[in-house]
Design an enzyme around this catalytic site. Structure first.
Site, PDB file in Angstrom:
ATOM      1  N   ASP A  20       3.302   9.464  -0.511  1.00 44.71           N
ATOM      2  CA  ASP A  20       2.144   8.687  -0.087  1.00 44.71           C
ATOM      3  C   ASP A  20       1.906   7.595  -1.123  1.00 44.71           C
ATOM      4  O   ASP A  20       2.014   7.863  -2.319  1.00 44.71           O
ATOM      5  CB  ASP A  20       0.903   9.592  -0.009  1.00 44.71           C
ATOM      6  CG  ASP A  20       0.013   9.274   1.188  1.00 44.71           C
ATOM      7  OD1 ASP A  20      -0.062   8.089   1.565  1.00 44.71           O
ATOM      8  OD2 ASP A  20      -0.593  10.201   1.733  1.00 44.71           O
ATOM      9  N   HIS A  77       0.813  -1.224   0.000  1.00 43.13           N
ATOM     10  CA  HIS A  77       0.000   0.000   0.000  1.00 43.13           C
ATOM     11  C   HIS A  77       0.842   1.267   0.000  1.00 43.13           C
ATOM     12  O   HIS A  77       0.327   2.341  -0.260  1.00 43.13           O
ATOM     13  CB  HIS A  77      -0.936   0.003   1.216  1.00 43.13           C
ATOM     14  CG  HIS A  77      -2.026  -1.010   1.093  1.00 43.13           C
ATOM     15  ND1 HIS A  77      -3.300  -0.683   0.730  1.00 43.13           N
ATOM     16  CD2 HIS A  77      -2.014  -2.355   1.252  1.00 43.13           C
ATOM     17  CE1 HIS A  77      -4.043  -1.781   0.674  1.00 43.13           C
ATOM     18  NE2 HIS A  77      -3.286  -2.812   0.991  1.00 43.13           N
TER      19      HIS A  77
END
Ligand code: GDG
Length: 444
Positions: A351, A157
């Site tokens: 991110d 992720h």
């Protein structure tokens, strides 16, 4: 139809299992909705000695939740030290923050072995296994060592840097070698995929890597935002603003999210464009996260100081420029806040994806939408090109983008939002899960 087995460090807790929470839970929840599923992971409990602890089993509809406890020592070494103190900063390109100790890495391997031993007896022959995130890089190899021959996919992720950065980690090659035991590796962006391939080619190994950008459940979130636009908390917030514009930030309190740089950008806006003075409020919601890791305690102090500094410098008896909250806000209230906010400031330094950006877009009223300011270093940037993109390390760029957003004409806001919304609606969490699983089922 084969059963889907999900493995993640934390499984959703009892409350999250019945009501939808973050994108991961929603996405995976939808993936297991129509099939029988098993969701395996850490219970969230740690005790002095958990080595002999049994797997705790709970059944909810067609999904079985199976969890194990960790020892206090495993929690510290595996979770806090290695996963969050070594892998997290490495994968977010923060080399100066890496703390590496061989004992912590050994504990990481030990917990992956424990997971494999506890999971293997629960598996059926045609199960499809999907392992999630940086806590469980070596689980696939441990399952293979126990003779598990099922299809096993892995999704990371968070970002993965190129080999030139990754090789800083003393055990990088070992981790990569174990990762090749997965049949398919999924990442968020094309860049992460290229980086993975550069790492594998450096160690002379190969496995299939594809990018699958994660999404949210946009319809559900939009409805939540619509329903809560006049929720009591949202009304109180709006009353307290007294007609001022609202800039919102929502992030776990994490150094990857660029919160200090963002506050500096807001300060520059007020200095450079006095017309916004006393006309705008920045609300930064940043629930405390990983409070046991020292870098997070340090960040908390830094953000406290910066927001205090801006408020002491510019605030008046009836205007507090920055409101900094470290408590978590209920999801429905958050959705209402997003719909009311004129600007979302989403400026992570790095991110994997960033779901907040997508949630903000989904929550807007298309007839009078707000403006998304987005970091060009977020995984969401390639999809959300119609956002005002900024380099998150540069407070001057953030200030300019804020000024542009605060003065943007409604027609321009609508046009930008329509482009963003098409992307958010197209690539949902359910689609993300379905696409990963369909590729996993066809590999080999
Ligand atoms: C990792 C990767 C990737 C935040 N504060 C509150 C709250 N939240 C919710 C948000 C959002 C979720 O938490 C955060 O998701 P993000 O994607 O923004 O960031 P990470 O937690 O770092 O997630 C990331 C993600 O995994 C999925 O693959 O996108 O890159 O780092 O849903 O709304 N929710 C509530 N109260 C809060 O105060 N209820």
């Amino acid at each position: 139809m084969s059963r889907l087995v999900l493995v993640s460090n934390r499984v959703p807790d009892v409350k999250e299992r019945v009501q939808s929470a973050g994108g991961l839970v929603v996405g995976l929840g939808e993936a297991v909705r129509d099939t029988e599923g098993l969701w395996f992971g850490w219970s969230g409990q740690h005790r002095e000695n958990a080595v002999s602890s049994d797997v705790q089993i709970e059944q909810l509809h067609r999904v079985t939740f199976a969890t194990v406890d960790l020892t206090t020592d495993q929690h510290t070494r595996f979770y806090e030290n290695f996963a969050n103190g070594t892998l997290w900063p490495l994968c977010h390109y923060r080399l100066e923050m890496i703390r590496y100790r061989r004992e912590d890495y050994e504990s990481y391997r030990e917990v992956n072995t424990l997971f494999a031993r506890k999971l293997a007896p629960l598996l059926q022959e045609d199960d499809v296994i999907w392992v999630h995130d940086y806590h469980l890089m070596t689980l696939g190899a441990e399952l293979r060592a126990l003779g598990v021959r099922n299809r096993i996919g892995y999704f990371l992720h968070i970002p993965l840097p190129p080999w030139s950065v990754t090789r800083v980690l003393p055990c990088a090659a070992e981790l990569l070698r174990d990762l090749t035991q997965y049949d398919l590796i999924g990442v968020q962006t094309e860049e992460d995929r290229e980086n993975f391939n550069s790492c594998f080619s450096a160690i002379g190994l190969f496995t299939r890597v594809e990018h699958f950008p994660i999404g949210i459940a946009p319809e559900e979130f939009r409805e939540e935002a619509r329903r809560n636009v006049d929720a009591p908390e949202v009304v109180r917030l709006m009353d307290s603003l007294r007609g001022r514009k609202l800039v919102i930030g929502v992030d776990r309190l994490d150094y990857s999210k660029g919160i200090p740089e963002r506050i500096k950008g807001f300060e520059k806006l007020i200095r450079r464009y006095p017309q916004h003075e006393a006309k705008v409020v920045m609300l930064q919601i940043a629930p405390v996260s990983r409070a046991g890791v020292s870098a997070y305690q340090h960040l908390r102090r830094e953000v406290d100081e910066l927001s205090g500094h801006v408020n002491a410098t510019f605030g008046t008896f009836d205007w507090t420029p920055v409101r900094f909250l470290t408590q978590s806000v209920p999801r429905h209230v958050l959705a209402g806040f997003h719909r009311r906010a004129d600007i979302a400031l989403v400026t992570p330094l790095r991110d994997g994806m960033n779901l907040v950006a997508k949630e903000y877009v989904a929550a807007q009223d298309g007839d009078d939408p707000g403006v998304l300011i987005l970091s060009s270093l977020a995984g969401a940037a390639p999809e959300l090109k119609a956002a005002l993109q900024v380099n998150p390390y540069d407070p001057d760029q953030i200030a300019e983008a804020l000024h542009l957003a605060l003065t943007m004409k409604k027609e321009v806001r609508k046009k930008r939002w329509r482009f963003l919304n098409v992307e958010v609606q197209r690539n949902t969490a359910a689609r993300w899960a379905a696409e990963f699983l369909s590729v996993l089922k066809e590999v080999r």
